[in-house]
Design an enzyme around this catalytic site. Structure first.
Site, PDB file in Angstrom:
ATOM      1  N   CYS A 112       3.517   8.300   1.323  1.00  0.00           N
ATOM      2  CA  CYS A 112       3.971   7.341   2.326  1.00  0.00           C
ATOM      3  C   CYS A 112       4.239   6.030   1.601  1.00  0.00           C
ATOM      4  O   CYS A 112       3.359   5.473   0.954  1.00  0.00           O
ATOM      5  CB  CYS A 112       2.885   7.187   3.397  1.00  0.00           C
ATOM      6  SG  CYS A 112       3.281   5.952   4.629  1.00  0.00           S
ATOM      7  N   CYS A 117       5.912  -5.351  15.938  1.00  0.00           N
ATOM      8  CA  CYS A 117       5.338  -4.379  16.890  1.00  0.00           C
ATOM      9  C   CYS A 117       3.867  -4.742  17.152  1.00  0.00           C
ATOM     10  O   CYS A 117       3.112  -5.000  16.220  1.00  0.00           O
ATOM     11  CB  CYS A 117       5.446  -2.956  16.338  1.00  0.00           C
ATOM     12  SG  CYS A 117       7.139  -2.433  16.042  1.00  0.00           S
ATOM     13  N   GLU A 138       0.814  -1.191   0.000  1.00  0.00           N
ATOM     14  CA  GLU A 138       0.000   0.000   0.000  1.00  0.00           C
ATOM     15  C   GLU A 138       0.855   1.252   0.000  1.00  0.00           C
ATOM     16  O   GLU A 138       2.006   1.240   0.405  1.00  0.00           O
ATOM     17  CB  GLU A 138      -0.908  -0.025   1.228  1.00  0.00           C
ATOM     18  CG  GLU A 138      -1.885  -1.165   1.113  1.00  0.00           C
ATOM     19  CD  GLU A 138      -2.657  -1.392   2.377  1.00  0.00           C
ATOM     20  OE1 GLU A 138      -3.865  -1.167   2.357  1.00  0.00           O
ATOM     21  OE2 GLU A 138      -2.041  -1.781   3.370  1.00  0.00           O
ATOM     22  N   CYS A 140      -1.411   5.317   9.901  1.00  0.00           N
ATOM     23  CA  CYS A 140      -0.275   4.535  10.395  1.00  0.00           C
ATOM     24  C   CYS A 140      -0.688   3.173  10.928  1.00  0.00           C
ATOM     25  O   CYS A 140      -1.589   3.070  11.743  1.00  0.00           O
ATOM     26  CB  CYS A 140       0.414   5.242  11.549  1.00  0.00           C
ATOM     27  SG  CYS A 140       0.913   6.873  11.181  1.00  0.00           S
ATOM     28  N   CYS A 163       0.831  -2.759  15.358  1.00  0.00           N
ATOM     29  CA  CYS A 163       0.895  -2.481  13.917  1.00  0.00           C
ATOM     30  C   CYS A 163       0.305  -3.607  13.077  1.00  0.00           C
ATOM     31  O   CYS A 163       0.581  -4.785  13.315  1.00  0.00           O
ATOM     32  CB  CYS A 163       2.354  -2.242  13.523  1.00  0.00           C
ATOM     33  SG  CYS A 163       2.553  -1.836  11.787  1.00  0.00           S
ATOM     34  N   CYS A 215       6.352  -7.246   7.281  1.00  0.00           N
ATOM     35  CA  CYS A 215       7.425  -6.743   8.136  1.00  0.00           C
ATOM     36  C   CYS A 215       7.728  -7.807   9.180  1.00  0.00           C
ATOM     37  O   CYS A 215       6.838  -8.562   9.578  1.00  0.00           O
ATOM     38  CB  CYS A 215       6.949  -5.464   8.832  1.00  0.00           C
ATOM     39  SG  CYS A 215       8.193  -4.685   9.884  1.00  0.00           S
TER      40      CYS A 215
HETATM   41  N1  SAH Z   1       9.210   0.299  10.479  1.00  0.00           N
HETATM   42  C1  SAH Z   1       9.226   1.743  10.565  1.00  0.00           C
HETATM   43  C2  SAH Z   1       8.062   2.370   9.805  1.00  0.00           C
HETATM   44  C3  SAH Z   1       6.760   2.051  10.482  1.00  0.00           C
HETATM   45  S1  SAH Z   1       5.316   2.961  10.176  1.00  0.00           S
HETATM   46  C4  SAH Z   1       9.180   2.168  12.031  1.00  0.00           C
HETATM   47  O1  SAH Z   1       9.002   1.311  12.885  1.00  0.00           O
HETATM   48  O2  SAH Z   1       9.379   3.343  12.316  1.00  0.00           O
HETATM   49  C5  SAH Z   1       5.498   4.549  10.803  1.00  0.00           C
HETATM   50  C6  SAH Z   1       5.035   4.802  12.238  1.00  0.00           C
HETATM   51  O3  SAH Z   1       3.712   4.363  12.519  1.00  0.00           O
HETATM   52  C7  SAH Z   1       5.930   4.119  13.247  1.00  0.00           C
HETATM   53  O4  SAH Z   1       6.262   5.018  14.260  1.00  0.00           O
HETATM   54  C8  SAH Z   1       5.042   3.026  13.768  1.00  0.00           C
HETATM   55  O5  SAH Z   1       5.460   2.593  15.025  1.00  0.00           O
HETATM   56  C9  SAH Z   1       3.700   3.731  13.784  1.00  0.00           C
HETATM   57  N2  SAH Z   1       2.553   2.836  13.878  1.00  0.00           N
HETATM   58  C10 SAH Z   1       2.466   1.554  13.522  1.00  0.00           C
HETATM   59  N3  SAH Z   1       1.244   1.068  13.775  1.00  0.00           N
HETATM   60  C11 SAH Z   1       0.539   2.076  14.309  1.00  0.00           C
HETATM   61  C12 SAH Z   1      -0.807   2.206  14.754  1.00  0.00           C
HETATM   62  N4  SAH Z   1      -1.650   1.188  14.705  1.00  0.00           N
HETATM   63  N5  SAH Z   1      -1.201   3.404  15.217  1.00  0.00           N
HETATM   64  C13 SAH Z   1      -0.361   4.446  15.254  1.00  0.00           C
HETATM   65  N6  SAH Z   1       0.908   4.386  14.847  1.00  0.00           N
HETATM   66  C14 SAH Z   1       1.364   3.210  14.367  1.00  0.00           C
END
Ligand code: SAH
Length: 347
Positions: free
Chosen positions: A101, A112, A88, A334, A115, A108
């Site tokens: 974005c 986390c 996406e 996000c 996510c 991944c």
């Molecule tokens: N792998 C990278 C890019 C991730 S996406 C990283 O970890 O930074 C970008 C941001 O969105 C990151 O800070 C991630 O932690 C956050 N993120 C992921 N899932 C989320 C969610 N459900 N709600 C809010 N932020 C989220």
């Protein structure tokens, strides 16, 4: 199938010469890619060359599978890769331009807890050509050309961990910046990482003035481990040390992302710990209101508490903002990026 856009201009010149064509064809092909055109759409090269290319290379490295438009104008694309995988991408319109974005991996492996992109693990890395073409396609879709680019800024915040696909991401960023490519300077690119410390040190040596963004989300290693498995490999202290090194090398202020999760990291004591941890550092804190992902069971901090948390950080001397919510009605926000919209291989 191989992807022609994975080659740079010199390599492309070799490819066309081996096919018995003059060198200048490479430039013509390249300008088509920058315009988001597939091989079969190219009108400035002979049919015989097109046919030969199509025997060996994917017609388009990426194509738009589906497009969703949010009430706030945010556009989410589902891009299909030439092997059928889906990633996406989201385009947000701001006063200064358009920010795309971008996903750097299919899935991944960072795990986390909040996510959606990591729910099915890592499928594969995106190649340089795939990442470039994803932006070229969005440019084209917004009416841009190889002369006039619509996408002015890029954030590596889609699915994937950019520093886990290091070489492809660096090659991508170098070509992205070229004026006869997509012309997006590293100064207009934010790379977001969950904190792969070795990669951060390496990045500091690349000579790319990127905006480095760190996904912190917790103020102690114990709390961070509970929501981010990567915290078992690197401590917050090591991450901050690497950020300082990055700043000293590049002069670029860094940003900490902190997604507020109800009852987990949004209490008064968390704000105080964050102040103690970051005060005096050349950094900014971006508070993200959690986008709830059904499977995780984690809840969003309400708006009032989110702004109160921001006020506490500011009163404690930190620079902090609450990130605007964009595209949440199309699951473009996000952590909501995943291939939910197609059957099979998904959720
Ligand atoms: N792998 C990278 C890019 C991730 S996406 C990283 O970890 O930074 C970008 C941001 O969105 C990151 O800070 C991630 O932690 C956050 N993120 C992921 N899932 C989320 C969610 N459900 N709600 C809010 N932020 C989220």
């Amino acid at each position: 199938m191989k992807i022609l856009y994975d080659y740079n201009i010199e390599q492309l010149q070799n490819v066309v010469q081996q096919l018995g064509e003059p060198k200048y064809r490479a430039k013509q092909i390249y300008s088509n890619f920058v315009s988001g055109k597939s091989i079969s759409e190219m009108t400035n090269i002979p049919l015989s060359l097109k046919t030969k290319l199509l025997e060996n290379y994917a017609d388009a490295p990426v194509s738009i599978y589906k497009k969703l438009i949010s009430k706030d104008g945010t556009v989410k694309y589902l891009f299909s890769l030439s092997d059928g995988n889906i990633v996406e991408g989201v385009v947000m319109t701001y006063k200064y331009g358009k920010t795309q974005c971008l996903s750097t991996q299919v899935g991944c492996r960072m795990g986390c807890k909040f996510c959606a992109s990591t729910l099915n693990g890592l499928v594969r890395n995106l190649t340089k050509g795939e990442m470039l073409f994803t932006i070229a396609l969005a440019n084209r879709d917004f009416g841009g050309t190889d002369k006039k680019r619509e996408i002015t800024n890029v954030v590596l915040m889609g699915s994937g961990e950019p520093l886990d696909n290091y070489d492809n991401v660096i090659a991508f960023l170098r070509e992205l910046a070229l004026t006869d490519n997509l012309n997006v300077s590293p100064r207009n690119v934010s790379l977001s990482t969950c904190g792969l410390v070795e990669g951060m040190y390496k990045l500091a040596e690349e000579g790319l003035p990127l905006n480095l963004t760190l996904s912190l989300h917790a103020t102690t290693d114990e709390k961070r481990k509970a929501i981010m498995p990567v915290a078992n490999a690197y401590s917050i202290e090591e991450i901050i040390k690497a950020c300082k090194y990055y700043f000293n090398k590049t002069g670029r202020r860094f940003i900490f992302e902190y997604s507020l999760v109800k009852g987990i990291n949004d209490k008064d004591e968390d704000a105080l710990q964050l102040i103690a941890l970051l005060k005096g550092l050349p950094c900014h804190v971006n508070l993200i209101r959690l986008n709830e992902v059904e499977e995780t069971g984690l809840k969003r901090t309400d708006d009032k508490s989110a702004y109160a948390f921001q006020a506490k950080l500011q009163a404690g001397g930190l620079s902090a903002t609450v990130r605007r919510l964009m595209g949440s009605d199309i699951e473009g926000a996000c952590g909501q990026l995943r291939n939910k919209h197609i059957g099979g291989n998904g959720n």
